[in-house]
Design a protein around this motif. Sequence first.
Motif, PDB file in Angstrom:
ATOM      1  N   ILE A 208       1.564   0.604  -2.052  1.00 17.24           N
ATOM      2  CA  ILE A 208       2.953   0.259  -1.721  1.00 17.24           C
ATOM      3  C   ILE A 208       3.806   0.356  -2.981  1.00 17.24           C
ATOM      4  O   ILE A 208       3.462  -0.198  -4.025  1.00 17.24           O
ATOM      5  CB  ILE A 208       3.030  -1.168  -1.160  1.00 17.24           C
ATOM      6  CG1 ILE A 208       2.156  -1.307   0.089  1.00 17.24           C
ATOM      7  CG2 ILE A 208       4.474  -1.552  -0.855  1.00 17.24           C
ATOM      8  CD1 ILE A 208       1.913  -2.753   0.506  1.00 17.24           C
TER       9      ILE A 208
ATOM     10  N   THR B 141       7.609  -0.655  -4.140  1.00 12.72           N
ATOM     11  CA  THR B 141       8.714  -1.470  -3.660  1.00 12.72           C
ATOM     12  C   THR B 141       9.495  -2.007  -4.848  1.00 12.72           C
ATOM     13  O   THR B 141       9.151  -1.730  -6.005  1.00 12.72           O
ATOM     14  CB  THR B 141       8.177  -2.613  -2.770  1.00 12.72           C
ATOM     15  OG1 THR B 141       9.259  -3.294  -2.150  1.00 12.72           O
ATOM     16  CG2 THR B 141       7.337  -3.601  -3.564  1.00 12.72           C
TER      17      THR B 141
ATOM     18  N   ALA C  94       9.857  -6.884  -2.298  1.00  9.31           N
ATOM     19  CA  ALA C  94       8.489  -7.395  -2.392  1.00  9.31           C
ATOM     20  C   ALA C  94       8.426  -8.870  -2.001  1.00  9.31           C
ATOM     21  O   ALA C  94       7.508  -9.306  -1.288  1.00  9.31           O
ATOM     22  CB  ALA C  94       7.951  -7.198  -3.802  1.00  9.31           C
TER      23      ALA C  94
ATOM     24  N   GLY D 168       6.649  -7.808   1.074  1.00  7.00           N
ATOM     25  CA  GLY D 168       5.443  -7.275   0.459  1.00  7.00           C
ATOM     26  C   GLY D 168       4.165  -7.855   1.039  1.00  7.00           C
ATOM     27  O   GLY D 168       3.236  -7.122   1.402  1.00  7.00           O
TER      28      GLY D 168
ATOM     29  N   ARG E 153       1.185  -5.950   3.273  1.00 10.47           N
ATOM     30  CA  ARG E 153      -0.209  -5.933   2.811  1.00 10.47           C
ATOM     31  C   ARG E 153      -1.139  -6.574   3.838  1.00 10.47           C
ATOM     32  O   ARG E 153      -2.242  -6.072   4.091  1.00 10.47           O
ATOM     33  CB  ARG E 153      -0.339  -6.654   1.466  1.00 10.47           C
ATOM     34  CG  ARG E 153       0.269  -5.909   0.301  1.00 10.47           C
ATOM     35  CD  ARG E 153      -0.197  -6.450  -1.026  1.00 10.47           C
ATOM     36  NE  ARG E 153      -1.586  -6.083  -1.305  1.00 10.47           N
ATOM     37  CZ  ARG E 153      -2.192  -6.296  -2.473  1.00 10.47           C
ATOM     38  NH1 ARG E 153      -1.527  -6.891  -3.457  1.00 10.47           N
ATOM     39  NH2 ARG E 153      -3.448  -5.941  -2.658  1.00 10.47           N
TER      40      ARG E 153
ATOM     41  N   VAL F 298      -0.035  -2.555  -5.052  1.00  9.46           N
ATOM     42  CA  VAL F 298       1.432  -2.584  -5.093  1.00  9.46           C
ATOM     43  C   VAL F 298       1.930  -2.175  -6.473  1.00  9.46           C
ATOM     44  O   VAL F 298       1.391  -2.628  -7.491  1.00  9.46           O
ATOM     45  CB  VAL F 298       1.980  -3.987  -4.741  1.00  9.46           C
ATOM     46  CG1 VAL F 298       3.499  -3.989  -4.766  1.00  9.46           C
ATOM     47  CG2 VAL F 298       1.479  -4.454  -3.382  1.00  9.46           C
TER      48      VAL F 298
ATOM     49  N   THR G 216       5.620  -2.339  -8.348  1.00  9.33           N
ATOM     50  CA  THR G 216       6.933  -2.961  -8.166  1.00  9.33           C
ATOM     51  C   THR G 216       7.872  -2.545  -9.281  1.00  9.33           C
ATOM     52  O   THR G 216       7.502  -2.579 -10.463  1.00  9.33           O
ATOM     53  CB  THR G 216       6.806  -4.495  -8.144  1.00  9.33           C
ATOM     54  OG1 THR G 216       5.856  -4.866  -7.144  1.00  9.33           O
ATOM     55  CG2 THR G 216       8.138  -5.145  -7.820  1.00  9.33           C
TER      56      THR G 216
END
Length: 381
Positions: A49, A51, A56, A60, A64, A76, A78
Amino acid sequence: MTESSTHPVPLTVHVPLDAGRAYDILIGRELIETAGAQMAALGARRAAIVTDENVAALYGDRLRESLERAGLGSGVVTVAPGEGSKSYAGYAQVCDGLLALKVERGDLVVALGGGVVGDLAGFAAATLRRGVRFVQVPTSLLAQVDSSVGGKTGINAPLGKNLIGAFHQPRLVLADTAALDTLSEREMRAGYAEVAKYGLIADAGFFDWCESNWRGIFSGGPEREEAVAACCRAKAAVVTRDEREDGERALLNLGHTFGHALERLTGYDSARLVHGEGVAIGTALAFRFSARLGLCPGQDAGRVANHLALAGLPTRLQAVPGGCGDADALLDAMAQDKKVRDGALTFILARGIGQSFIAPGIDRAEVRAFLQGELAADPRP
């Protein structure tokens, strides 16, 4: 997809590209909760991911958890929120993060966020290991109706917007309209500029519908899903006919030649101007410029500006906080527009509402005189 009673069946818009690249856009509420099953159906085993910090915090964990329920491993990356992340440095950060997660070509890169995240994550996916599959999970109105569809990915350069990028189509778009409930009023207004744009390009009936139903889009009524689907259908049709913007796809840039110049001159500072606000000003300018050239009835230009203003959007250059420079500064910024050919400016102009067209070779002196008049005009819509 089989949906339970708690997850209504979404609207589906199909993008029928060739060579096995066709994909669906799903539009409805609570799609983030069912995203894992949708991505598992693509044959992936892992999803990374991408983001921003704000998104998030909101979505987020929910995404997930959905991936984990479907048996997909996830990680993730970020970035900071805002246009500043759509840069060389932001691109490097995302690529390095995806490589640290050991993303392979058979995995999925998932763009969870607005247009900035979608463009940035998509460009990283297009270039990482020479191409990794990706999925768009747009969380802003602007991204749901426009930037998440069609495969344009990229970053900004110091000399202009979206000058570094690639065409890389997603494998799936999940437009969770419930995510729009958390947007600020300003972000909703900015996204609405792109909604209205689709009526102004080639569908006067849709613009009529927008004039009557825009409040329902903002409040989260069924008009919201209807508007997102209508915009996605319009864009999907254009992208299918002209994927790489060799012709009519340029029409989707109505308002963007002026708007991108304004974004550059404000330093991509979202506190001063966000993309949709630039598009709103640019669209009003495009119609007023068309009227000045004798192409478009003045009442149509006035109707466009009045509707955008009613929805809370700026329509005049004087509305840019801190100013936007003089006519020559604006012209210089426009010179980096991707539609420039042999140094000549190309604009998307209009013969009326729903009658936009590509106008190449516009005389710079004519544009300069128009901009000077706009800068000196009454700042009201």
